[in-house]
Design a protein around this motif. Structure first.
Motif, PDB file in Angstrom:
ATOM      1  N   ALA A  86      30.779  31.281  34.228  1.00 61.63           N
ATOM      2  CA  ALA A  86      31.224  32.085  35.371  1.00 61.63           C
ATOM      3  C   ALA A  86      31.162  31.280  36.672  1.00 61.63           C
ATOM      4  N   TYR A 133      49.575  33.920  36.010  1.00 60.61           N
ATOM      5  CA  TYR A 133      48.737  32.803  36.468  1.00 60.61           C
ATOM      6  C   TYR A 133      48.698  31.705  35.403  1.00 60.61           C
ATOM      7  N   ASN A 189      37.907  34.331  35.653  1.00 60.70           N
ATOM      8  CA  ASN A 189      39.001  33.407  35.980  1.00 60.70           C
ATOM      9  C   ASN A 189      40.316  33.918  35.363  1.00 60.70           C
ATOM     10  N   GLY A 235      34.018  28.829  36.421  1.00 61.30           N
ATOM     11  CA  GLY A 235      35.331  29.473  36.343  1.00 61.30           C
ATOM     12  C   GLY A 235      35.703  30.271  37.582  1.00 61.30           C
ATOM     13  N   THR A 236      34.700  30.688  38.365  1.00 63.78           N
ATOM     14  CA  THR A 236      35.035  31.547  39.516  1.00 63.78           C
ATOM     15  C   THR A 236      34.580  30.981  40.862  1.00 63.78           C
ATOM     16  N   ARG A 258      51.288  29.024  35.113  1.00 68.02           N
ATOM     17  CA  ARG A 258      51.272  27.937  36.106  1.00 68.02           C
ATOM     18  C   ARG A 258      50.262  26.841  35.742  1.00 68.02           C
ATOM     19  N   LEU A 281      47.067  24.000  40.592  1.00 68.81           N
ATOM     20  CA  LEU A 281      47.861  25.070  39.981  1.00 68.81           C
ATOM     21  C   LEU A 281      49.339  24.703  40.164  1.00 68.81           C
ATOM     22  N   SER A 295      42.075  26.091  42.224  1.00 68.27           N
ATOM     23  CA  SER A 295      42.562  25.084  41.284  1.00 68.27           C
ATOM     24  C   SER A 295      42.308  25.571  39.854  1.00 68.27           C
ATOM     25  N   VAL A 296      42.777  24.786  38.882  1.00 69.51           N
ATOM     26  CA  VAL A 296      42.579  25.136  37.478  1.00 69.51           C
ATOM     27  C   VAL A 296      41.405  24.307  36.951  1.00 69.51           C
ATOM     28  N   VAL A 297      40.349  24.988  36.534  1.00 62.39           N
ATOM     29  CA  VAL A 297      39.153  24.310  36.025  1.00 62.39           C
ATOM     30  C   VAL A 297      39.156  24.428  34.501  1.00 62.39           C
ATOM     31  N   GLY A 301      30.924  37.586  33.378  1.00 62.80           N
ATOM     32  CA  GLY A 301      31.242  37.470  34.802  1.00 62.80           C
ATOM     33  C   GLY A 301      32.296  36.409  35.071  1.00 62.80           C
ATOM     34  N   ASP A 302      32.758  35.706  34.022  1.00 60.52           N
ATOM     35  CA  ASP A 302      33.788  34.682  34.213  1.00 60.52           C
ATOM     36  C   ASP A 302      35.166  35.337  34.173  1.00 60.52           C
ATOM     37  N   PRO A 330      38.147  27.904  43.106  1.00 58.46           N
ATOM     38  CA  PRO A 330      38.944  29.108  42.807  1.00 58.46           C
ATOM     39  C   PRO A 330      40.449  28.921  43.022  1.00 58.46           C
TER      40      PRO A 330
END
Lengths: 140, 140
Positions: free
Chosen positions: B66, A44, A36, B69-70, A47, B139, B76-78, A33-34, B74
Motif C-alpha cells: 500500500a 488507467y 492503486n 502503490g499509493t 495507459r 503514465l 507515476s506507474v510503480v 489499503g493498496d 501517485p
C-alpha cells in the motif's frame, strides 16, 4: 533416517491452487489499503505497459501463504519467519494460480525449514519465484 | 543533481498507516485462501506460542504494498519487482501498523529503485523488515 521436523524432510511439498476473480482483486485492495488504480481501473491500466488491470504482486504471495498455512503441516503450527519474492509476470482476473512449496533445508535443532516457493499460472508461466523460511512446532 | 527516477532519489520516503481489525484478518484469510485457524480460532491459537489469534505475516506485507502503490509516486506507474520479508513479531487485531519505505538505490538506466521497507506497530515494535525493488515509469 532423513532429518525431519514434524514429519517434514527435504523434498516434502505443499501445493495450493486458487482462481483469481476481479472481486478478489478488489477485496485485496480493500484489505491491504493498496488502492492503486492499476489494479481496478481499466482506463488507467490502459495507459500502462500492462494495458489491463493486474492483480497486486502481494496477492500472488498470499497463495504461497495459503500453501504453507493450510497444506504443509495441517496438524502442526507453521510460523512464517521470512519470504523472498521476485514478481516475474503479471496476474489478471481469470487466471488460476498454483503455489508449490518444496522443502530444501531442514534445521532440526531450531525446528526450521527453508522452502523453494514458486507460483505459476494455468499456462505454466512463472509469476513468482522465491524462498520461504518457517518454524514448525507441535500444537500444545 | 542527484540521480532521480520520476522525481524519486535516495532518501525519498513513502509512509502508509493502517489499523488492523479482526474483520480485516478474516477478509485476508478469504481472499488469500490461507484459512489456518491460528488467525481466526482463539481456542486453537491458545494451544500455540502466541496464545491468541495473530494476523497472517503476508497481511503485514500488504501494508508495504500500500505504501509503494499509493504513496511513493501517485502520479507515476510503480511496478513491484521484488520484496524480501523477515517477519519479526506477531500482529494482533487492534494493532496499528505503519510501513515506511525509504529509497536506498536509484538505477536511472533501468528506472529501478531499491527501498528499505520496515513495518512497525503503534508501540514501535518492528514487525517486518525487508527490501523492495520497483520500476517506476511515466503514465502513458
Amino acid at each position: 533416517m532423513a532429518d525431519e521436523v514434524q514429519g517434514l524432510a527435504v523434498g516434502s511439498k505443499a501445493v495450493f491452487t486458487k482462481s483469481v476473480s476481479a472481486a478478489d482483486i478488489l477485496k485485496y485492495a480493500e484489505v491491504s489499503g493498496d488502492t492503486n488504480p492499476l489494479h481496478s481501473d481499466p482506463t488507467y491500466a490502459a495507459r500502462t505497459r500492462f494495458k489491463q488491470p493486474i492483480a497486486h504482486g502481494m496477492f500472488g504471495a498470499g497463495i504461497i501463504s495459503a500453501a504453507l498455512g493450510t497444506k504443509l503441516a495441517p496438524d502442526s503450527v507453521v510460523i512464517y519467519l521470512g519470504q523472498n519474492l521476485q514478481f516475474r509476470a503479471p496476474v489478471m482476473a481469470g487466471d488460476i494460480l498454483t503455489a508449490t512449496c518444496t522443502v530444501t533445508k531442514v534445521d532440526t535443532e531450531r525446528n526450521r525449514l527453508t522452502l523453494d516457493t514458486v507460483v505459476k499460472k494455468q499456462d505454466d508461466t512463472e509469476v513468482i519465484r522465491g524462498e520461504a523460511t518457517v518454524m514448525v512446532e507441535a500444537l500444545g
